[in-house]
Every structure is written in structure tokens, then in C-alpha cells.
Write an enzyme that holds these catalytic residues in place. Structure first.
Site, PDB file in Angstrom:
ATOM      1  N   GLY A 279     -47.885 -28.036  19.039  1.00  0.00           N
ATOM      2  CA  GLY A 279     -47.701 -26.663  18.555  1.00  0.00           C
ATOM      3  C   GLY A 279     -46.399 -26.020  18.990  1.00  0.00           C
ATOM      4  O   GLY A 279     -46.013 -24.968  18.483  1.00  0.00           O
TER       5      GLY A 279
ATOM      6  N   CYS B  10     -56.061 -32.827  13.893  1.00  0.00           N
ATOM      7  CA  CYS B  10     -55.118 -31.915  14.548  1.00  0.00           C
ATOM      8  C   CYS B  10     -54.592 -30.997  13.447  1.00  0.00           C
ATOM      9  O   CYS B  10     -54.067 -31.478  12.432  1.00  0.00           O
ATOM     10  CB  CYS B  10     -53.987 -32.723  15.164  1.00  0.00           C
ATOM     11  SG  CYS B  10     -52.641 -31.705  15.815  1.00  0.00           S
ATOM     12  N   ASN B  11     -54.760 -29.709  13.646  1.00  0.00           N
ATOM     13  CA  ASN B  11     -54.307 -28.755  12.626  1.00  0.00           C
ATOM     14  C   ASN B  11     -52.791 -28.740  12.510  1.00  0.00           C
ATOM     15  O   ASN B  11     -52.242 -28.613  11.413  1.00  0.00           O
ATOM     16  CB  ASN B  11     -54.801 -27.355  12.970  1.00  0.00           C
ATOM     17  CG  ASN B  11     -56.292 -27.235  12.830  1.00  0.00           C
ATOM     18  OD1 ASN B  11     -56.783 -26.857  11.788  1.00  0.00           O
ATOM     19  ND2 ASN B  11     -57.028 -27.585  13.878  1.00  0.00           N
ATOM     20  N   THR B  12     -52.119 -28.856  13.664  1.00  0.00           N
ATOM     21  CA  THR B  12     -50.660 -28.805  13.663  1.00  0.00           C
ATOM     22  C   THR B  12     -50.091 -29.993  12.889  1.00  0.00           C
ATOM     23  O   THR B  12     -49.161 -29.836  12.078  1.00  0.00           O
ATOM     24  CB  THR B  12     -50.141 -28.805  15.115  1.00  0.00           C
ATOM     25  OG1 THR B  12     -50.846 -27.794  15.847  1.00  0.00           O
ATOM     26  CG2 THR B  12     -48.662 -28.530  15.177  1.00  0.00           C
TER      27      THR B  12
ATOM     28  N   CYS C   1     -57.393 -24.881  15.526  1.00  0.00           N
ATOM     29  CA  CYS C   1     -56.792 -25.832  16.466  1.00  0.00           C
ATOM     30  C   CYS C   1     -57.977 -26.619  16.987  1.00  0.00           C
ATOM     31  O   CYS C   1     -58.987 -26.024  17.403  1.00  0.00           O
ATOM     32  CB  CYS C   1     -56.096 -25.089  17.606  1.00  0.00           C
ATOM     33  SG  CYS C   1     -55.563 -26.210  18.933  1.00  0.00           S
ATOM     34  N   THR C   2     -57.864 -27.943  16.951  1.00  0.00           N
ATOM     35  CA  THR C   2     -59.051 -28.743  17.295  1.00  0.00           C
ATOM     36  C   THR C   2     -59.417 -28.658  18.775  1.00  0.00           C
ATOM     37  O   THR C   2     -60.480 -29.116  19.175  1.00  0.00           O
ATOM     38  CB  THR C   2     -58.860 -30.216  16.867  1.00  0.00           C
ATOM     39  OG1 THR C   2     -57.602 -30.695  17.370  1.00  0.00           O
ATOM     40  CG2 THR C   2     -58.895 -30.352  15.364  1.00  0.00           C
ATOM     41  N   HIS C   3     -58.538 -28.078  19.579  1.00  0.00           N
ATOM     42  CA  HIS C   3     -58.907 -27.850  20.980  1.00  0.00           C
ATOM     43  C   HIS C   3     -59.926 -26.701  21.117  1.00  0.00           C
ATOM     44  O   HIS C   3     -60.635 -26.632  22.109  1.00  0.00           O
ATOM     45  CB  HIS C   3     -57.661 -27.486  21.807  1.00  0.00           C
ATOM     46  CG  HIS C   3     -56.802 -28.656  22.161  1.00  0.00           C
ATOM     47  ND1 HIS C   3     -56.078 -29.353  21.235  1.00  0.00           N
ATOM     48  CD2 HIS C   3     -56.560 -29.256  23.364  1.00  0.00           C
ATOM     49  CE1 HIS C   3     -55.408 -30.333  21.850  1.00  0.00           C
ATOM     50  NE2 HIS C   3     -55.689 -30.293  23.142  1.00  0.00           N
TER      51      HIS C   3
ATOM     52  N   GLU D 225     -57.011 -28.694  27.906  1.00  0.00           N
ATOM     53  CA  GLU D 225     -56.479 -29.971  28.407  1.00  0.00           C
ATOM     54  C   GLU D 225     -56.800 -30.155  29.891  1.00  0.00           C
ATOM     55  O   GLU D 225     -57.032 -31.254  30.350  1.00  0.00           O
ATOM     56  CB  GLU D 225     -54.968 -30.053  28.168  1.00  0.00           C
ATOM     57  CG  GLU D 225     -54.590 -30.342  26.721  1.00  0.00           C
ATOM     58  CD  GLU D 225     -54.873 -31.783  26.273  1.00  0.00           C
ATOM     59  OE1 GLU D 225     -54.801 -32.696  27.109  1.00  0.00           O
ATOM     60  OE2 GLU D 225     -55.190 -31.978  25.079  1.00  0.00           O
TER      61      GLU D 225
ATOM     62  N   ASP E   2     -54.923 -36.949  17.384  1.00  0.00           N
ATOM     63  CA  ASP E   2     -54.608 -35.582  17.808  1.00  0.00           C
ATOM     64  C   ASP E   2     -53.482 -35.674  18.836  1.00  0.00           C
ATOM     65  O   ASP E   2     -53.149 -36.762  19.315  1.00  0.00           O
ATOM     66  CB  ASP E   2     -55.838 -34.899  18.441  1.00  0.00           C
ATOM     67  CG  ASP E   2     -55.539 -33.464  18.870  1.00  0.00           C
ATOM     68  OD1 ASP E   2     -54.930 -32.718  18.082  1.00  0.00           O
ATOM     69  OD2 ASP E   2     -55.886 -33.081  20.003  1.00  0.00           O
ATOM     70  N   SER E   3     -52.913 -34.520  19.182  1.00  0.00           N
ATOM     71  CA  SER E   3     -51.899 -34.505  20.229  1.00  0.00           C
ATOM     72  C   SER E   3     -52.519 -34.737  21.597  1.00  0.00           C
ATOM     73  O   SER E   3     -51.811 -35.025  22.554  1.00  0.00           O
ATOM     74  CB  SER E   3     -51.199 -33.153  20.229  1.00  0.00           C
ATOM     75  OG  SER E   3     -52.156 -32.140  20.454  1.00  0.00           O
TER      76      SER E   3
HETATM   77  N1  DGL Z   1     -55.088 -29.858  18.656  1.00  0.00           N
HETATM   78  C1  DGL Z   1     -53.908 -29.433  18.020  1.00  0.00           C
HETATM   79  C2  DGL Z   1     -54.222 -28.667  16.738  1.00  0.00           C
HETATM   80  O1  DGL Z   1     -55.302 -28.768  16.198  1.00  0.00           O
HETATM   81  C3  DGL Z   1     -52.926 -28.612  18.792  1.00  0.00           C
HETATM   82  C4  DGL Z   1     -52.591 -28.831  20.197  1.00  0.00           C
HETATM   83  C5  DGL Z   1     -51.087 -28.918  20.450  1.00  0.00           C
HETATM   84  O2  DGL Z   1     -50.374 -27.913  20.398  1.00  0.00           O
HETATM   85  O3  DGL Z   1     -50.679 -30.046  20.682  1.00  0.00           O
HETATM   86  O4  DGL Z   1     -53.380 -27.987  16.233  1.00  0.00           O
END
Ligand code: DGL
Length: 271
Positions: free
Chosen positions: A43, A73-75, A184-186, A152, A10-11
Site C-alpha cells: 500500500g 490483496c486489494n492493493t 484490505c485483506t488484513h 502483521e 498477498d503482501s
Molecule cells: N493486504 C493488502 C491489501 O489487501 C495490503 C497490505 C499492504 O499494504 O501490503 O490491500
């Protein structure tokens, strides 16, 4: 049987929401987790940049002998999944198809919301995937970039966090959706704040559950699930080890001691 690790990227710390499911559902597996904190937020980056970062991480995972990569990570899934699947020699699982499957199963009104980063929303990856599964489904997508810094920072409870989530969801709150994908996994980390704004009639979908099931069945089909009693999870971050360890330990409820791997070191694994 294969004792090599399953690798998650992930990011930042968001992918830990997927890892947490995996630690529960696949307790006999070794794992690797990499949070690319130095490049976060993905993102707000260009698609090409996210592809480059993801490929370097994929190459690093292959170098670590990972048997499967989960793009938690979705992005990165929206931007780089097909490149990763083409270029790596191991199976690569993203979160968007599994998340879409879960949403289509859950909705009764065929009206689904998706919240994610700008890159994910602009890609319409969820809308395409959901409508492939159910062409009648209406999909409302909304970028919520302001939620990511809260997560974060480890700020899940303050009034500022509540206000930020309420403001971010305002335009989707009364849209009539009955299902909302946390794209978004966050976001699963602040699911209670999101649920409080959306109300109990809206079902939240965390793509992590279905994603881990997909990875599990791919490995089962290849006869590559492990059955170890004692397993290891290695954590890497590209920046900010102390902060990563603090937030990760809190979310996972276990002591996390990550290793720093700098973007330059990671680049050396790139092709
Ligand atoms: N966790 C990331 C996702 O699922 C996004 C967070 C980011 O923007 O880095 O898209």
C-alpha cells in the site's frame, strides 16, 4: 476434475483471511499461499512496483501448475489484476469486484464506505466497481494504513490497537454509511475492533467470501473442481518464516510451516 492447486497471494498475512474462507468452502482442493513479506506494505509502493511483484508471483504460481490464481490483496487487485489476467494462462480472480457486489447487495441506504491502503483508495477501484453496479450509490473511501502493522504484528487486542483503529476511522464513523467494505485483506482479522468503533448499525463486508464463490464457480464451469479427501496447502513467504508461521497458525487455527522463497528466487520465475 483437476487436482492442481488454487494459488493465493498477498503482501503478507492478510490474504490468509481469504484462504481461511477457501479452506472451509473448498475442502477438497490443494492450495498454495504466498505472502510477499519482503515487499510489504504494498500500500506504500508505486503501482508499477506492485505490478512487477504480482507478475513474478503469478509466474511462480504457473510454474507450480496452479489451476487458478486468487489475488487475495486489494492493493494488488487494484494495481495488477488486468495485467495478470492478460499475461497468465490461468484464470485470475481479484477481490474488488466480488467485494463490490457484496456491498451493493448489502446496502439499504446506498451509502457505502470503503477502507483500504493508500494505493487502493487512490485507485478508486471500489468506487468505480460499486457505481458500475449501482450508479446511485454514494461511496466514501478512506485509507487506513496504520491498521496493517497491527495485524502483521499479531496485535489485535491491546489498547494501542483499539486506539489506532478508533483514530483511523474517526472521519468515516459518523458519515451515515450503513455498509463498510474491508477493502484490505488484513482488516477482517481486526473486524471486531472496526465493528466496535462503527457500531452495530454498520454492516462490515469481507470480500473474501464472495471472492471464493467466484473462484469456485469459474472452476466448476471448467469442470476443474477437485474431490480429494486428503489435501495439502503449501505456504511460502519471501521473508520472516518464523513470524509468518506464528501469526498464520494462530489465525488459521492449524499448524503452518512455511518455506522461504526469497525475492531473488522469485525473480527467476519472472518473464
Ligand atoms: N493486504 C493488502 C491489501 O489487501 C495490503 C497490505 C499492504 O499494504 O501490503 O490491500
Amino acid at each position: 476434475m483437476n487436482s492442481e492447486p488454487i494459488a493465493f497471494m498477498d503482501s503478507g498475512i492478510g490474504g490468509l483471511t481469504v484462504l481461511k474462507v477457501a479452506l472451509k468452502e473448498l475442502p477438497h482442493e490443494n492450495m498454495i499461499y504466498l505472502g510477499d513479506e519482503a515487499h510489504m506494505p504494498y500500500g506504500e509502493k508505486s503501482v508499477d512496483q506492485v505490478i512487477d511483484y504480482s507478475l513474478e508471483i503469478g509466474d511462480f504460481f504457473e510454474n507450480q501448475d496452479a489451476k487458478c490464481m486468487v489475488v487475495a490483496c486489494n492493493t494488488a487487485t487494484a494495481s495488477a489484476l488486468s495485467e495478470l489476467q492478460t499475461k497468465l494462462n490461468i484464470p485470475v480472480v481479484g477481490v474488488i469486484k466480488p467485494g463490490s457486489t457484496a456491498a451493493v447487495k448489502a446496502t439499504k441506504k446506498e451509502k457505502i464506505g470503503v477502507i483500504g491502503t493508500k494505493v487502493t483508495v487512490n485507485s478508486h477501484a471500489y468506487k468505480k466497481e460499486i457505481q458500475k453496479l449501482n450508479p446511485n450509490a454514494e461511496v466514501i473511501e478512506l485509507a487506513c494504513p496504520t491498521f496493517i502493522p497491527l495485524v502483521e504484528k499479531g496485535d489485535y487486542t491491546s489498547q494501542l490497537a483499539k486506539d489506532t483503529v478508533a483514530a483511523g476511522l474517526q472521519s468515516i464513523k459518523d458519515s451515515g454509511i450503513d455498509t463498510l467494505v474491508l477493502g484490505c485483506t488484513h482488516f477482517p482479522i481486526i473486524a471486531n475492533l472496526i465493528q466496535a468503533v462503527m457500531g452495530d448499525d454498520v454492516q462490515l463486508i469481507d470480500p473474501g467470501f464472495e471472492t471464493v464463490n467466484v473462484a469456485k464457480s469459474i472452476l466448476a464451469d471448467k469442470n476443474e473442481l477437485n474431490n480429494a479427501k486428503i489435501t495439502e496447502t503449501k505456504y511460502y513467504t519471501t521473508e520472516g518464516v518464523t513470524h509468518f508461521d506464528e501469526v498464520a497458525s494462530q489465525w488459521l487455527n492449524r499448524k503452518v510451516g512455511s518455506k522461504l522463497i526469497t525475492p531473488d528466487q522469485l525473480k527467476e520465475y519472472g518473464r
